[in-house]
Design a protein around this motif. Structure first.
Motif, PDB file in Angstrom:
ATOM      1  N   ASN A   3      -1.252   1.431  -5.168  1.00  0.00           N
ATOM      2  CA  ASN A   3      -1.028   0.221  -4.611  1.00  0.00           C
ATOM      3  C   ASN A   3      -0.575  -0.985  -5.828  1.00  0.00           C
ATOM      4  O   ASN A   3      -0.577  -0.684  -6.890  1.00  0.00           O
TER       5      ASN A   3
ATOM      6  N   ILE B 122       0.971  -1.175   0.202  1.00  0.00           N
ATOM      7  CA  ILE B 122      -0.152  -0.069   0.032  1.00  0.00           C
ATOM      8  C   ILE B 122       0.927   1.239   0.170  1.00  0.00           C
ATOM      9  O   ILE B 122       1.975   1.082   0.460  1.00  0.00           O
TER      10      ILE B 122
ATOM     11  N   ASN C 122      -8.503  -3.346  -5.560  1.00  0.00           N
ATOM     12  CA  ASN C 122      -7.637  -2.271  -5.040  1.00  0.00           C
ATOM     13  C   ASN C 122      -8.268  -0.694  -5.142  1.00  0.00           C
ATOM     14  O   ASN C 122      -9.023  -0.560  -6.212  1.00  0.00           O
TER      15      ASN C 122
END
Length: 297
Positions: free
Chosen positions: A254, A235, A264
């Motif tokens: 991400n 992340i 995501n």
């Protein structure tokens, strides 16, 4: 003949100045309220001199409020003067950082499959405004008048699935903006948002929590929460909080490796700076303009 001399002193100042010193950091400064806390109501011809002392910060308790307000409730004819000493700062409140995007999985007993929950990072909050004039006043600005900065955006949540298991990483929060904006929290890794540490659920799905953004101080903006890399599932960091002349979006998309199913969220946007350094400039006579940053209308 004998003479005795006598002297009589007469004052032509029927309305002596009414000084008001702001000597400590102050929030939501209403110039009339500050005067009325000390004196009886001002009458036409009274001269009110409010001085913000060197080293003092005047800001707001909310980005929706002004740091200083000169209201239109003075009696007509009252003379209001504002002196901002060198080293004093009048600034709109900095915006808060956005919260990181949530990411977690839940096993459905009824359907016998895993439900994924993930989201975008929240946007950073817009900064606040500095001074609102609704009644005539003169300003001698030897210090600074600034809008508040915009908060940093949070990074998005990430979920991956490989042959091993589901893995969830919530986003990191954005940094708080100058002055005094709060950092955004890590994203949720359960439905309640109360769990703040990594854990594995009953179905061996791994949940990892992002990092919170830093609060801004009196001297600097806050940095965004750090990124996390869990065996190639990454992340991004939260966005850095803005200064009075900048704003910052959530950083880092991400990324992942070794996964064949991916969900995501997107990073949040950074907040804008405040609307106004000065609102109501037509009411103001500038004795000294000093340092000003932001719109003057």
């Amino acid at each position: 003949w004998a003479f005795t001399a006598r002297q009589f002193a007469f004052s032509s100042n029927a309305n002596p100045d009414r000084p008001v010193d702001i000597a400590v950091d102050t929030w939501d400064l209403d110039l009339k309220a500050a005067h009325d806390d000390i004196y009886s109501p001002a009458s036409p011809g009274d001269v009110v001199v409010i001085t913000i002392k060197s080293g003092v910060l005047v800001t707001a308790s909310s980005t929706s409020l002004y740091a200083i307000t000169n209201p239109n409730t003075w009696a007509a004819g009252v003379i209001v003067k504002l002196v901002i000493e060198s080293g004093a700062i009048v600034a709109g409140l900095g915006g808060d950082g956005g919260r990181g995007g949530y990411a977690y999985t839940v096993w459905s007993e009824a359907s016998e499959y895993t439900i994924v929950y993930y989201g975008d990072g929240e946007d950073g909050e817009k900064g606040g405004s500095a001074l609102h004039a609704q009644y005539p006043l003169s300003i001698e600005n030897n210090g600074s008048i600034f809008v508040g900065g915009g908060g940093g955006g949070g990074s998005g949540g990430l979920i991956t699935f490989s042959a091993a298991a589901w893995r969830s990483l919530s986003g990191s929060g954005g940094g708080g903006a100058w002055p005094l904006g709060s950092g955004g929290l890590w994203g949720k890794i359960d439905s309640t948002g109360t769990i703040s540490a990594d854990y594995a659920n009953a179905y061996t799905d791994d949940m990892y929590v992002g990092n919170s953004g830093q609060d801004a101080s009196l001297s600097t903006f806050g940095t965004g929460g750090a990124s996390r890399d869990i065996s190639g599932s990454i992340i991004g960091a939260g966005g850095t909080g803005g200064d009075y002349d900048t704003w910052s979006g959530g950083s880092g998309g991400n990324s992942w490796s070794g996964a064949f199913q991916v969900y995501n969220g997107n990073p949040g946007n950074g907040g804008d700076t405040g609307d106004y350094a000065i609102n109501g400039n037509s009411y103001i006579t500038w004795v000294a303009t000093g340092t000003r940053y932001g719109a003057i209308v």
